[in-house]
Design a protein around this motif. Structure first.
Motif, mmCIF file in Angstrom:
data_model
loop_
_atom_site.group_PDB
_atom_site.id
_atom_site.type_symbol
_atom_site.label_atom_id
_atom_site.label_comp_id
_atom_site.label_asym_id
_atom_site.label_seq_id
_atom_site.Cartn_x
_atom_site.Cartn_y
_atom_site.Cartn_z
ATOM 1 N N GLY A 109 13.777 30.734 -23.614
ATOM 2 C CA GLY A 109 13.255 29.542 -24.662
ATOM 3 C C GLY A 109 14.289 28.804 -25.228
ATOM 4 N N MET A 110 13.918 28.013 -26.395
ATOM 5 C CA MET A 110 14.823 26.883 -26.970
ATOM 6 C C MET A 110 14.559 27.126 -28.434
ATOM 7 N N GLY A 111 15.620 26.846 -29.042
ATOM 8 C CA GLY A 111 15.510 26.805 -30.971
ATOM 9 C C GLY A 111 16.786 28.102 -31.294
ATOM 10 N N HIS A 112 17.106 28.956 -30.400
ATOM 11 C CA HIS A 112 18.331 29.774 -30.863
ATOM 12 C C HIS A 112 19.418 29.409 -31.196
ATOM 13 N N LEU A 190 20.388 24.903 -20.408
ATOM 14 C CA LEU A 190 19.644 25.715 -21.112
ATOM 15 C C LEU A 190 18.102 25.338 -20.746
ATOM 16 N N TYR A 191 18.072 24.206 -20.565
ATOM 17 C CA TYR A 191 16.669 23.392 -20.396
ATOM 18 C C TYR A 191 16.189 23.985 -18.920
ATOM 19 N N THR A 192 17.165 24.000 -17.980
ATOM 20 C CA THR A 192 16.783 24.398 -16.709
ATOM 21 C C THR A 192 16.179 25.577 -16.667
ATOM 22 N N LYS A 193 16.727 26.731 -17.412
ATOM 23 C CA LYS A 193 16.197 28.023 -17.618
ATOM 24 C C LYS A 193 14.637 28.232 -18.177
ATOM 25 N N ASN A 284 6.947 26.891 -22.402
ATOM 26 C CA ASN A 284 5.982 25.873 -22.153
ATOM 27 C C ASN A 284 5.495 24.916 -23.437
ATOM 28 N N GLY A 285 5.612 25.615 -24.534
ATOM 29 C CA GLY A 285 5.199 24.958 -25.912
ATOM 30 C C GLY A 285 6.308 23.807 -26.084
ATOM 31 N N TYR A 286 7.686 24.452 -26.026
ATOM 32 C CA TYR A 286 8.797 23.494 -26.453
ATOM 33 C C TYR A 286 8.805 22.285 -25.337
ATOM 34 N N ILE A 287 8.300 22.356 -24.077
ATOM 35 C CA ILE A 287 8.374 21.257 -23.129
ATOM 36 C C ILE A 287 7.278 20.225 -23.574
ATOM 37 N N TYR A 288 6.105 20.874 -24.000
ATOM 38 C CA TYR A 288 5.047 19.966 -24.439
ATOM 39 C C TYR A 288 5.362 19.184 -25.781
ATOM 40 N N ASP A 289 6.009 19.842 -26.701
ATOM 41 C CA ASP A 289 6.489 19.071 -27.994
ATOM 42 C C ASP A 289 7.582 18.113 -27.708
ATOM 43 N N THR A 300 -0.218 20.232 -18.495
ATOM 44 C CA THR A 300 -0.136 21.312 -17.907
ATOM 45 C C THR A 300 0.335 22.215 -18.614
ATOM 46 N N HIS A 301 1.578 21.924 -19.215
ATOM 47 C CA HIS A 301 2.483 23.059 -20.131
ATOM 48 C C HIS A 301 1.607 23.482 -21.061
ATOM 49 N N ASP A 302 0.909 22.397 -21.784
ATOM 50 C CA ASP A 302 0.079 22.875 -23.220
ATOM 51 C C ASP A 302 -0.982 23.636 -22.936
ATOM 52 N N PHE A 303 -1.643 23.388 -21.693
ATOM 53 C CA PHE A 303 -3.030 24.090 -21.113
ATOM 54 C C PHE A 303 -2.476 25.468 -20.715
#
Length: 318
Positions: A109-112, A190-193, A284-289, A300-303
Motif C-alpha cells: 500500500g501507500m501512506g507509510h 512503490l506505485y508499481t507494487k 485500490n482505495g489509494y488509486i481511486y483517491d 473499477t478500483h472503487d468498486f
C-alpha cells in the motif's frame, strides 16, 4: 563491522527478512512486534517455527520484544506492518530510534513513507516492493512460499542517492537470497507494487483463492488489464512514472502467480480470513483517491474497494 538489524513488525514478511539475514549471514537480528500473542508465543517456544511450502517445519531461536521492552541499538530498522497500525508501532518504538539509524521498509500500500519521515530523514530511508510470498499460519509459525531464492525486491532510496551504508544493506539482502533490484525511481517503484496488489490481492481475497487459481482462469488477463489500465491512467495524471509499462506489469502478475507463487494466498486474504481489517483503502482505495484528486474516477478500483469492505462487514453476521 557487520550491520545489526531490528525488525519492526514481525509478521510474515518481517520474519522472512530477519530469518534469512540470520541464516545466510549470521547477522544480529532482533524482532519487535505489538501483537501480544505473537511475542508471548515466540518467547514461550524459544523461537519461531519456520517451514517452506508446508514442509521441513523446524524451530529457529530468535529474540522478540514488545516495543516498550526493547533496549537494543540496531544500525538498521526493517519495517513491516499494516498501514493502519504503523503509526502506533512507530510511536511505541521511538525511544530506541536515533539519527544514525537507517530504515528499510517493504510494506504494502501507500501512506507509510510519510509516517516514517516523521522519525527518519529521507537520506536514511530505503523502500522496496516485495514479490515474495510468505504466510504467518498462526502466532509463532511462519511458512515461506516458493523455493529457496524465489521472489525479488525492487528497492529505491528516498533521497535518490545510495550511500555506503545503504550499499552494505543491499549487499546483505543479496547474500540473504532476497534478490534486491535497485531502481532510481522511488515513487514509481512503490506505485508499481500498489498496482500489482490492486489486482492479485483484492481479487484473490474476494474469491478466497490462491494466486495460481486466479491465473488459471481464462479471463484473468482481461480482469487484470482493466485494473492496470485505470491505475496507469491515474499515474499519468498524477505525474508518477511506474517502474514497468502496462505490458510488463501484467507479465509480472502472470509470472508471479503462475511460476513463483501459485500456492500463495495474498496477505489481504490472510487478513480477511483471520477477521482482521484489510489494507484495501491503501491499495485500490489509494488509486481511486489519487485519481479523484486529479479529476479522474478509477471506478473499477472503487468498486472492488467497496466489495472488500462489504465482505468485511458481513463477518458480523456469521
Amino acid at each position: 563491522m557487520a550491520l545489526t538489524y531490528a525488525v519492526l513488525g514481525s509478521g510474515a514478511m518481517g520474519l522472512r527478512f530477519g530469518l534469512l539475514l540470520k541464516e545466510h549471514l549470521g547477522a544480529q537480528v532482533d524482532f519487535i512486534d505489538t501483537w501480544q500473542e505473537q511475542v508471548d508465543t515466540i518467547q514461550k517456544q524459544g523461537g519461531v517455527y519456520q517451514s517452506r511450502d508446508g514442509k521441513n517445519r523446524h524451530l529457529v531461536p530468535i529474540d522478540i520484544y514488545l516495543p516498550e521492552n526493547y533496549r537494543g541499538k540496531p544500525d538498521v530498522l526493517i519495517i513491516f506492518d499494516k498501514q493502519m497500525h504503523l503509526q502506533e508501532l512507530l510511536e511505541r518504538s521511538k525511544h530506541f530510534f536515533n539519527s544514525n539509524q537507517y530504515v528499510f521498509t517493504g510494506m504494502n500500500g501507500m501512506g507509510h513513507i510519510e509516517k516514517i519521515n516523521h522519525y527518519f530523514v529521507p537520506e536514511k530511508v530505503l523502500a522496496g516492493t516485495c514479490l515474495i510470498g510468505t504466510v504467518l499460519k498462526v502466532a509463532g509459525d511462519v511458512d515461506f512460499i516458493g523455493r529457496a531464492g524465489a521472489g525479488s525486491v525492487n528497492i529505491a532510496t528516498q533521497s535518490g542517492k545510495l550511500d555506503v551504508v545503504q550499499e552494505e544493506i543491499l549487499a546483505d539482502f543479496k547474500a540473504a537470497n532476497l534478490n534486491p533490484n535497485v531502481t532510481d525511481n522511488f515513487l514509481g517503484t512503490l506505485y508499481t507494487k500498489v498496482v500489482f496488489n490492486s489486482v492479485i490481492n483484492t481479487i484473490c481475497t474476494l474469491f478466497e483463492i490462491r494466486m495460481g487459481q486466479f491465473i488459471d482462469y481464462q479471463g484473468a488477463e482481461k480482469l487484470g488489464r482493466q485494473l492496470i489500465d485505470e491505475a496507469y491512467d491515474v499515474a499519468s495524471l498524477a505525474g508518477i512514472e511506474p517502474l514497468n509499462n502496462r505490458e510488463k506489469e501484467w507479465e509480472t502478475i502472470r509470472y508471479v502467480s503462475e511460476e513463483t507463487s501459485p500456492l500463495h494466498y495474498p496477505s489481504m486474504y490472510q487478513d480477511m480470513t483471520k477477521g482482521r481489517q484489510t489494507e484495501v483503502d491503501y491499495i485500490n482505495g489509494y488509486i481511486y483517491d489519487l485519481g479523484l484528486a486529479n479529476g479522474y474516477q478509477a471506478k473499477t478500483h472503487d468498486f472492488l474497494r467497496h466489495l472488500v469492505h462489504l465482505a468485511e462487514n458481513t463477518r458480523k453476521y456469521r
